[in-house]
Design a protein around this motif. Structure first.
Motif, PDB file in Angstrom:
ATOM      1  N   ALA A  93     -17.804 -50.643 -42.481  1.00  0.00           N
ATOM      2  CA  ALA A  93     -16.494 -51.170 -42.870  1.00  0.00           C
ATOM      3  C   ALA A  93     -15.421 -50.733 -41.872  1.00  0.00           C
ATOM      4  O   ALA A  93     -15.361 -49.576 -41.470  1.00  0.00           O
ATOM      5  CB  ALA A  93     -16.132 -50.684 -44.267  1.00  0.00           C
ATOM      6  N   LEU A  94     -14.567 -51.683 -41.498  1.00  0.00           N
ATOM      7  CA  LEU A  94     -13.422 -51.424 -40.626  1.00  0.00           C
ATOM      8  C   LEU A  94     -12.155 -51.753 -41.403  1.00  0.00           C
ATOM      9  O   LEU A  94     -11.971 -52.885 -41.837  1.00  0.00           O
ATOM     10  CB  LEU A  94     -13.495 -52.288 -39.364  1.00  0.00           C
ATOM     11  CG  LEU A  94     -14.145 -51.667 -38.132  1.00  0.00           C
ATOM     12  CD1 LEU A  94     -14.389 -52.735 -37.075  1.00  0.00           C
ATOM     13  CD2 LEU A  94     -13.285 -50.560 -37.562  1.00  0.00           C
ATOM     14  N   GLY A  95     -11.287 -50.763 -41.579  1.00  0.00           N
ATOM     15  CA  GLY A  95     -10.073 -50.987 -42.346  1.00  0.00           C
ATOM     16  C   GLY A  95      -8.946 -51.569 -41.516  1.00  0.00           C
ATOM     17  O   GLY A  95      -9.077 -51.813 -40.308  1.00  0.00           O
ATOM     18  N   ALA A 108     -18.903 -44.872 -40.689  1.00  0.00           N
ATOM     19  CA  ALA A 108     -19.719 -44.148 -39.715  1.00  0.00           C
ATOM     20  C   ALA A 108     -20.666 -45.061 -38.950  1.00  0.00           C
ATOM     21  O   ALA A 108     -21.052 -44.754 -37.821  1.00  0.00           O
ATOM     22  CB  ALA A 108     -20.512 -43.058 -40.424  1.00  0.00           C
ATOM     23  N   GLY A 109     -21.039 -46.206 -39.544  1.00  0.00           N
ATOM     24  CA  GLY A 109     -21.975 -47.102 -38.893  1.00  0.00           C
ATOM     25  C   GLY A 109     -21.349 -48.145 -37.985  1.00  0.00           C
ATOM     26  O   GLY A 109     -22.056 -48.947 -37.372  1.00  0.00           O
ATOM     27  N   VAL A 110     -20.033 -48.150 -37.871  1.00  0.00           N
ATOM     28  CA  VAL A 110     -19.355 -49.093 -36.975  1.00  0.00           C
ATOM     29  C   VAL A 110     -19.660 -48.722 -35.521  1.00  0.00           C
ATOM     30  O   VAL A 110     -19.592 -47.549 -35.147  1.00  0.00           O
ATOM     31  CB  VAL A 110     -17.829 -49.059 -37.213  1.00  0.00           C
ATOM     32  CG1 VAL A 110     -17.086 -49.884 -36.162  1.00  0.00           C
ATOM     33  CG2 VAL A 110     -17.510 -49.565 -38.612  1.00  0.00           C
ATOM     34  N   THR A 137     -22.746 -45.493 -32.663  1.00  0.00           N
ATOM     35  CA  THR A 137     -21.876 -45.610 -33.827  1.00  0.00           C
ATOM     36  C   THR A 137     -20.801 -44.532 -33.823  1.00  0.00           C
ATOM     37  O   THR A 137     -20.956 -43.483 -33.197  1.00  0.00           O
ATOM     38  CB  THR A 137     -22.687 -45.502 -35.126  1.00  0.00           C
ATOM     39  OG1 THR A 137     -23.344 -44.221 -35.167  1.00  0.00           O
ATOM     40  CG2 THR A 137     -23.720 -46.615 -35.214  1.00  0.00           C
ATOM     41  N   ILE A 138     -19.730 -44.793 -34.532  1.00  0.00           N
ATOM     42  CA  ILE A 138     -18.618 -43.846 -34.595  1.00  0.00           C
ATOM     43  C   ILE A 138     -19.048 -42.538 -35.257  1.00  0.00           C
ATOM     44  O   ILE A 138     -18.661 -41.445 -34.833  1.00  0.00           O
ATOM     45  CB  ILE A 138     -17.426 -44.475 -35.331  1.00  0.00           C
ATOM     46  CG1 ILE A 138     -16.856 -45.637 -34.504  1.00  0.00           C
ATOM     47  CG2 ILE A 138     -16.348 -43.436 -35.603  1.00  0.00           C
ATOM     48  CD1 ILE A 138     -16.412 -45.249 -33.091  1.00  0.00           C
ATOM     49  N   GLY A 139     -19.875 -42.630 -36.305  1.00  0.00           N
ATOM     50  CA  GLY A 139     -20.355 -41.409 -36.937  1.00  0.00           C
ATOM     51  C   GLY A 139     -21.132 -40.539 -35.973  1.00  0.00           C
ATOM     52  O   GLY A 139     -20.964 -39.313 -35.941  1.00  0.00           O
ATOM     53  N   VAL A 203     -21.233 -37.173 -41.751  1.00  0.00           N
ATOM     54  CA  VAL A 203     -19.977 -37.908 -41.659  1.00  0.00           C
ATOM     55  C   VAL A 203     -20.220 -39.355 -42.087  1.00  0.00           C
ATOM     56  O   VAL A 203     -21.113 -40.030 -41.562  1.00  0.00           O
ATOM     57  CB  VAL A 203     -19.417 -37.864 -40.224  1.00  0.00           C
ATOM     58  CG1 VAL A 203     -18.169 -38.739 -40.107  1.00  0.00           C
ATOM     59  CG2 VAL A 203     -19.100 -36.426 -39.825  1.00  0.00           C
ATOM     60  N   THR A 204     -19.427 -39.830 -43.047  1.00  0.00           N
ATOM     61  CA  THR A 204     -19.598 -41.198 -43.546  1.00  0.00           C
ATOM     62  C   THR A 204     -18.414 -42.106 -43.231  1.00  0.00           C
ATOM     63  O   THR A 204     -18.559 -43.321 -43.190  1.00  0.00           O
ATOM     64  CB  THR A 204     -19.818 -41.194 -45.069  1.00  0.00           C
ATOM     65  OG1 THR A 204     -18.703 -40.555 -45.703  1.00  0.00           O
ATOM     66  CG2 THR A 204     -21.106 -40.467 -45.422  1.00  0.00           C
ATOM     67  N   ARG A 205     -17.232 -41.511 -43.041  1.00  0.00           N
ATOM     68  CA  ARG A 205     -16.029 -42.304 -42.776  1.00  0.00           C
ATOM     69  C   ARG A 205     -15.085 -41.460 -41.933  1.00  0.00           C
ATOM     70  O   ARG A 205     -15.002 -40.245 -42.096  1.00  0.00           O
ATOM     71  CB  ARG A 205     -15.379 -42.702 -44.098  1.00  0.00           C
ATOM     72  CG  ARG A 205     -14.477 -43.926 -44.044  1.00  0.00           C
ATOM     73  CD  ARG A 205     -14.288 -44.523 -45.460  1.00  0.00           C
ATOM     74  NE  ARG A 205     -13.825 -43.562 -46.436  1.00  0.00           N
ATOM     75  CZ  ARG A 205     -12.601 -43.573 -46.969  1.00  0.00           C
ATOM     76  NH1 ARG A 205     -11.719 -44.483 -46.605  1.00  0.00           N
ATOM     77  NH2 ARG A 205     -12.266 -42.676 -47.884  1.00  0.00           N
TER      78      ARG A 205
END
Length: 461
Positions: A93-95, A108-110, A137-139, A203-205
């Motif tokens: 998810a990207l906010g 984290a998966g972005v 990924t960012i995470g 880390v998830t977000r």
């Protein structure tokens, strides 16, 4: 209910993989040197599911290896034998970008590439970039505190983290996502989790700190006669070009390997021992700044590119090193850092040190001049023969450097941590690990070595 069924009830049966043909891609890292069989692979979709998965694994006595895009190079994100792999790629998810504060919540998966595109669309920049952008990924970037070329100006992933959410070893969720610039209420747990490689929490977000987008860019590829001349150029760039964003280097043997792999001719004639690739980025054209810096450094020959295709052609020479090296064999990859004053000595002594340990070893060296980060690639040694690695790491410590600059410690260099940090700091790290993960179930064997007086890592039945 066994663990597979319990996890299926949490994430859905289709997201629990047990077939070896399906789990195989999760079981070895990008280098091909590290990995083992996973008990299973589970793919949660959000923080709540990650927490439930971790709690179920804790109840079953199963060890966990968190995994992002699996682009790691030190074995820190793959199983060693029987662990549960928790793949975080579905947390994508990207906010919405907060334009006033320059912040955006990111799952984290972005992938880094997706975050970059999302930021650009809002007039911002992610402030982080490296060649694995479309897969990593960012995470994962946060977990190993990744850096890349732009760390010279924008810092490593740690500088991008304004807050985060993570799951601890017992399934507890900790959340610090307010993004307050001033918040010193107690210990800074998010900072502790950054760079911990999934050994203290998952880390998830992340609340990601963005930079304003700079569309005016210019790059220069400069042949240099020595590392000392390259250091003088860096000094001039810092003095004359405040828009300097990156300053990388590679050597002539590496350039030959890349040119052969990419089937292209050299853009530089005559050739030189060292090449510096610098890029400036600003809201207005930084070409004059770059030209002034090159003049101050006495540079007479340089390839300048102020258009996107031209800059991409230059960067392909630097970023193409990894693919070219992998095409030549299975490399031992050592991401290290040395003080700039010792960089010339280090680059000169690595090939001989590695070849003395294992005759016939070939060393390909490149990296980030601006922060002394060197990517040492050794071709020739067998995957499990670490004698040449040890020789290089001994040299790193003799030069006052670090065994890990941006790729993490993983399992590849865990046995070196006590030497690199000293007994007091290593003992403090173990105390922190025991406090947050007393049973040693989060990424066992990564970062901190499993000592002979410790029980073997727990794994899923």
């Amino acid at each position: 209910m066994d663990l597979t069924q319990a996890l299926g009830a949490i994430v859905g049966a289709t997201h629990v993989l047990t077939d070896p043909q399906l789990t195989e891609t999760y079981e070895h890292d990008w280098t091909g040197r590290f990995g083992g069989r996973a008990a299973l692979v589970v793919r949660p979709a959000d923080t709540e599911q990650v927490a439930a998965v971790v709690a179920a694994c804790a109840e079953a006595g199963a060890a966990i290896v968190p995994q992002g895009g699996n682009t790691g190079l030190v074995g820190g994100g793959v199983p060693r034998g029987g662990e549960v792999v928790v793949s975080l790629t579905r947390l994508n998810a990207l906010g919405e970008v907060d334009r006033a504060l320059g912040l955006v919540p990111v799952g984290a998966g972005v992938t880094l590439g997706a975050l970059q595109a999302h930021a650009r669309a809002a007039g911002f920049d992610a402030g982080l970039d490296f060649a694995a952008r479309d897969s990593c990924t960012i995470g994962g970037a946060v977990a190993c505190d990744a850096g890349g070329a732009r760390a010279l100006r924008h810092g490593t992933a740690r500088a991008r983290v304004a807050g985060l959410e993570a799951v601890l070893a017992d399934g507890t969720v900790v959340t610090r996502m307010a993004g307050l610039a001033k918040d010193n209420a107690g210990y800074d747990l998010p900072s502790l989790l950054v760079g911990s490689e999934g050994t203290l929490g998952i880390v998830t977000r992340v609340l990601w700190r963005l930079e304003l987008r700079c569309d005016a860019r210019v790059a220069a590829l400069v042949p240099m006669e020595s590392v000392e001349a390259a250091a003088a150029l860096l000094a001039a760039l810092r003095a004359e070009a405040p828009t300097l964003e990156s300053c990388d280097f590679f050597l002539d043997d590496g350039l030959s390997l890349v040119l052969e792999h990419q089937r292209r001719s050299s853009p530089v004639e005559p050739r030189a021992p060292v090449y510096v690739l610098a890029e400036c980025a600003g809201r207005s054209d930084p070409t004059d700044e770059l030209a002034a810096a090159l003049e101050q450094a006495g540079v007479e020959e340089a390839l300048i590119a102020d258009d996107t295709p031209g800059r991409e052609r230059l960067w392909a020479l630097r970023e193409g090193h990894a693919d070219a090296i992998n095409a030549a064999g299975v490399p031992h990859k050592l991401d290290v850092g040395v003080p700039l004053a010792e960089l010339g000595r280090f680059l000169a002594e690595v090939p001989a040190a590695a070849a003395a340990a294992i005759p016939g070893t070939r060393a390909i060296l490149f990296g980030h001049l601006g922060d002394g980060n060197v990517h040492v690639n050794l071709l020739g040694p067998e995957p499990d023969d670490e004698r040449a690695d040890d020789a290089v790491l001994e040299l790193v410590l003799a030069c006052g450097g670090t065994i890990s600059a941006e790729h993490g410690v993983g399992v590849a260099k865990a046995r070196w941590l006590d030497r690199a940090r000293g007994p007091a700091e290593a003992a403090a790290m173990r105390a922190v690990k025991h406090a947050l993960d007393p049973d040693g179930r989060l990424n066992p064997g990564a970062v901190l070595p499993v000592r002979a007086d410790q029980p073997s890592s727990p794994a899923a039945d």
